[in-house]
Scaffold this motif. Sequence first.
Motif, short mmCIF file in Angstrom:
data_model
loop_
_atom_site.label_atom_id
_atom_site.label_comp_id
_atom_site.label_asym_id
_atom_site.label_seq_id
_atom_site.Cartn_x
_atom_site.Cartn_y
_atom_site.Cartn_z
N GLY A 146 17.43 -1.81 -72.55
CA GLY A 146 18.69 -1.85 -71.60
C GLY A 146 19.57 -0.75 -71.90
O GLY A 146 20.58 -0.94 -71.49
N THR B 266 25.77 1.80 -68.75
CA THR B 266 26.92 0.95 -67.93
C THR B 266 28.05 1.75 -67.93
O THR B 266 29.01 1.76 -66.91
CB THR B 266 27.13 -0.30 -68.41
N SER C 74 21.25 -4.17 -74.12
CA SER C 74 21.83 -5.08 -73.15
C SER C 74 20.31 -5.97 -72.85
O SER C 74 19.17 -5.55 -72.64
CB SER C 74 22.12 -4.34 -71.75
N ASP C 75 20.59 -7.13 -72.25
CA ASP C 75 19.44 -8.09 -71.99
C ASP C 75 19.08 -7.80 -70.44
O ASP C 75 18.15 -8.32 -70.14
CB ASP C 75 19.92 -9.44 -72.09
N THR C 76 19.76 -7.23 -69.90
CA THR C 76 19.61 -6.69 -68.44
C THR C 76 18.88 -5.24 -68.44
O THR C 76 19.51 -4.21 -68.68
CB THR C 76 20.75 -6.52 -67.54
N VAL C 77 17.45 -5.35 -68.05
CA VAL C 77 16.73 -4.10 -68.14
C VAL C 77 16.72 -3.70 -66.49
O VAL C 77 16.08 -4.55 -65.88
CB VAL C 77 15.24 -4.33 -68.63
N LYS C 78 17.17 -2.72 -66.15
CA LYS C 78 17.07 -2.18 -64.86
C LYS C 78 15.68 -2.02 -64.18
O LYS C 78 15.46 -2.23 -62.88
CB LYS C 78 18.10 -1.06 -64.60
N SER D 217 11.31 -1.99 -64.22
CA SER D 217 10.12 -2.73 -64.47
C SER D 217 9.33 -1.96 -65.46
O SER D 217 9.74 -0.61 -65.76
CB SER D 217 9.20 -2.85 -63.35
#
Length: 270
Positions: free
Chosen positions: A99, A104, A113-117, A119
């Motif tokens: 992430g 950002t 980041s725990d949010t991986v944009k 796949s």
Amino acid sequence: MNALAARRRHPAAIAVLLMIGLFLTGAVYAAVAPEPADATTKALPAQSVEEGKALFRANCATCHGINAEGRATGNGDKIAGPPLAGVGAASVDFQMGTGRMPMTQPGVQAARSDTVKFSEEQIASVGAYIASLAPGPAVPSDEAVDASKGDPALGGELFRVNCAMCHNFAGSGGALTRGKYAPSLKDVTGKHIYEAMVTGPQSMPVFNDANVSPENKRDIIAFLDTLDKQENPGGLTLGSLGPVTEGLFAWVFGLGILVGCAVWLGSKAA
């Protein structure tokens, strides 16, 4: 014989012989030299490369350039996005899989980041495109990052020698210069740990196979895996940051309790 001797004395003869010698040396080396251990040598599927190229240009080219050549900021003395030829699929998988990329917001360091944009398939496609530009470290195999096949004791020794000065003896991370930091290694997958070692993200040096062998990298992964799984029967870990936080805890809470008791006793005596 006189004509042959004259040719030998010709000023260009030495240069021609040197050129021939260099050509033969290069040809022999190219024929017998082993492949680099970290290089991506497998044939890449054309479809994955094209898909990755499209994803890269849509999401990464703003900073890294339309052809991954890098892009400078307006003042021309700093790089907004470094060139990516030669970083390999491992670097792409690490940066996008954790992430960190796309960033950002601008900063001295890309934060995890725990949010991986994207796949896993999309990340693999972008990695295939970057790997097609120039050889670089490949994504490690499952066996190479299998903690169960490593030696945690040896990995602990290697970690303390090579990594603890930045990441802390327990992998809790630490501060560096100019606002940068060594991130915590808690709950980081073995694959991303391996990729970080072979690519050297941020301020981290590169630990290629000449510095730390693939087997030793797996040992380090096994050691960090034991840290993630071990319990703390002694109580609070206080971040495992060492005596500084422990001393601060004692001063703040220990002295606070003593001061509170003194005030209470004083009020009772009055």
